[in-house]
Enzyme design. Structure first.
Site, short mmCIF file in Angstrom:
data_model
loop_
_atom_site.label_atom_id
_atom_site.label_comp_id
_atom_site.label_asym_id
_atom_site.label_seq_id
_atom_site.Cartn_x
_atom_site.Cartn_y
_atom_site.Cartn_z
CG ASP A 213 -1.94 1.05 1.24
OD1 ASP A 213 -2.81 1.00 0.36
OD2 ASP A 213 -1.91 1.94 2.12
CD GLU A 270 -2.11 2.18 -3.70
OE1 GLU A 270 -3.16 2.77 -3.97
OE2 GLU A 270 -1.53 2.34 -2.61
C1 GLC Z 1 -4.20 3.07 -0.77
C2 GLC Z 1 -5.43 2.19 -0.68
C3 GLC Z 1 -6.58 3.05 -0.28
C4 GLC Z 1 -6.28 3.65 1.08
C5 GLC Z 1 -4.96 4.40 1.06
C6 GLC Z 1 -4.48 4.70 2.45
O1 GLC Z 1 -4.29 4.00 -1.77
O2 GLC Z 1 -5.64 1.51 -1.88
O3 GLC Z 1 -7.78 2.33 -0.24
O4 GLC Z 1 -7.31 4.52 1.45
O5 GLC Z 1 -3.95 3.65 0.46
O6 GLC Z 1 -4.03 3.52 3.07
#
Ligand code: GLC
Ligand code: CA
Length: 554
Positions: A213, A270
């Protein structure tokens, strides 16, 4: 690059991974929230769908301010979702079906309920407890102003002032997301070693990988300077808190841990960074995969998609890593709506960007495009990610009553952006509306009492109906995934572009396989080709608008 045949290369070069948003998948105990046992009950469905791997969104103990992306303990399971024993059983049963297992790890921030953060609040400025997070003195005469001008992703300032033990207003802490999500200090060695322990904990339980994340967020620019302009997602303008060089050192350490385990354990980033930066995350001593957000961010437009596909493949060339194509996840508007309304995937700033013009939304056209998009994505070289419900052609739910919205974005945007709940509505498993269309094992849970309410027409998308309909979107995904498994030339490997005019995308893959996607007037297909699967009906030998086809060329 000389690529070994599919069975001899790491699974993640080719895998189709199915994302499960646990809270909305299947509820086994009747509390209206999805859970681990619910997922286990759907393993046969996933096997039948034909995915290679599943990724579960955060299932750790959490006060659920951001539905699990606010973790209070990284080495346990949220009691509402089950137990560690349930989780272990799920991992093992998935493996027994030949399905790989990816968990979500959230290293940029914890929950404000985490023991460490509670200890930090109780401790003094300058203490080792505070050093695990990003505490700073405020500016202004009495420290009443935030330490700098950074903004939280969900809206508003990225700093929150705390009340010290003596009852007076004191230091500020950084939260790039919600107030309940304090950022860790990754310069602190205890934070680093804790996360290495967390990785090992889950690797020991058998997981095959981690979805990381906010993988571009952990390191902040030294001195925490003001930002000059608020950064747009994927833009080349670098914020002092995104995409700092220091993050790569973390991944090099993690890679060593992955490689110390048998099998091909991996990390997928991500990372909302410009395409030029992405390859850095994929160097051979770093991560295996990274979501292709440039692709996700593309509108339904032949030129934009083609340009972005070519560009991302080119950027990845030197890394040896495959691309990981993705159109949907739990953060973006469903592609049925997006493709219909000509919207981008990321960079959402207001309701219009998120949903387009609802009066003009045409679900028939959106669905055609979403189905064509599926065949495009699944034919491209590399792996792909499917978000639960995408295979059912679920549209975005745009009429959740305001008092039922739960995404922190709603509040933090000053109630201007409804946020992401519309793509997180519980899955309709059955046309029968009992148990929120089969989402819950209990008949006491209804469409309206599930944690997010289901819309009136949800039964139209039910999995059990689509299973019986050869023309359903579910049938299309099953067929495409089956063909993909049997085609040695799909997944990672070579691509050769076919010139098919400005309103089409066409390319060949090894084995005389071709994919055509048409965005304009009827497109004549090559003579003598055999249709393997099409996203909609053909017009004789022509491909209609918003339709895609997989062909075996003569
Ligand atoms: C990422 C996740 C999202 C979350 C954010 C904070 O972007 O995919 O859902 O709100 O991180 O953890
Ligand atoms: Ca439940």
């Amino acid at each position: 690059m000389n690529l070994p045949v599919r069975s001899d290369r790491p699974w993640w070069r080719d895998a189709v991974t199915y994302q499960i948003y646990i809270r909305s998948y299947a509820d086994s105990n009747g509390d209206g929230k999805g859970d681990v046992e619910g997922i286990r009950s759907r393993l046969p469905y996933l096997k039948e769908l034909g995915v290679d791997a599943i990724w579960i969104t955060p299932w750790y103990p959490s006060p659920q301010n951001d539905h699990g992306y606010d973790v209070s303990n990284y080495m346990d399971i949220e009691p509402d979702y089950g137990t560690l024993a349930d989780a272990t059983r799920l991992i093992n049963e998935a493996h027994a079906l030949g399905i790989k297992f990816i968990v979500d790890i959230v290293p940029n921030h914890s929950s404000s309920d985490h023991e460490w953060f509670k200890a930090a609040l109780a401790a003094k400025p300058g203490s080792p407890e505070r050093d695990r997070y990003m505490f700073r003195d405020g500016k202004g005469e009495n420290g009443e102003l935030p330490p700098n001008n950074w903004e939280a992703v969900f809206g508003g300032p990225a700093w929150e002032r705390v009340i010290e033990a003596d009852g007076t207003p004191g230091q500020w802490y950084l939260h790039l997301f919600a107030v309940e999500q304090p950022d860790f200090n990754w310069e602190n060695s205890e934070v680093r070693s804790h996360f290495e322990d967390v990785l090992k904990f889950w690797l020991d339980l058998g997981v095959d990988g981690f979805r990381i994340d906010v993988a571009h967020g952990m390191i902040k620019e030294a001195g925490l300077p003001d930002m000059e302009v608020a950064p747009d997602l994927l833009s080349e303008i670098k914020a002092p808190y995104w995409d700092q060089d220091g993050v790569h050192e973390i991944y090099r350490a993690w890679r060593k841990i992955f490689d110390s385990y048998p099998g091909h354990r991996m990390g997928v980033a991500e990372a909302w960074v410009p395409a030029t930066s992405l390859p850095k995350y994929l160097r051979e001593d770093e991560l295996a995969n990274s979501f292709n957000f440039l692709f996700l961010d593309s509108k339904w437009d032949a030129d934009i998609l083609k340009t972005n596909i070519k560009r991302s493949l080119k950027e990845l060339e030197g890394t040896g890593a495959p691309s990981s194509w993705v159109f949907e996840n739990h953060d973006v508007t469903r592609k049925v709506n997006r493709f219909d309304q000509g919207l981008r995937g990321g960079g959402v700033a207001n309701p219009k960007d998120r949903w387009g013009d609802l009066e003009k939304f045409d679900i028939t056209r959106g669905t055609r495009r979403a189905r064509a998009g599926a065949l495009l994505m699944l034919a491209l070289p590399g792996g792909a990610y499917i978000y639960q419900g995408e295979e059912l052609g679920l549209p975005e739910v745009t009429d959740i009553p305001h008092d039922r919205l739960t995404d922190p974005r709603w509040k933090m945007s000053g109630y201007t952006d409804p946020g992401r709940d519309g793509c997180r509505v519980p899955i309709p498993w059955t046309a029968d509306e009992k148990g929120a269309h089969g989402f819950s094992a209990s008949a006491l849970v209804t469409k309206l009492s599930a944690w997010l309410p289901q819309p009136q027409n949800w039964g139209d998308f039910a999995a059990d109906m689509q299973e019986k309909d050869a023309n359903s979107t579910l049938a299309l995904y099953r067929t495409a995934l089956k063909i993909r498994r049997g085609e040695a030339g799909l997944g990672d490997g070579e691509i050769e572009w076919i010139e098919a005019g400005p309103t089409a995308i066409a390319f060949k893959r090894p084995g005389n396989f071709a994919c055509y996607v048409n965005f304009g007037a009827d497109l004549p297909l090559p003579a003598g080709a055999k249709v393997l699967v099409a996203s909609g009906s053909l017009n004789g030998n022509s491909l209609p608008v918003d339709t895609a086809v997989w062909l075996r060329l003569k």
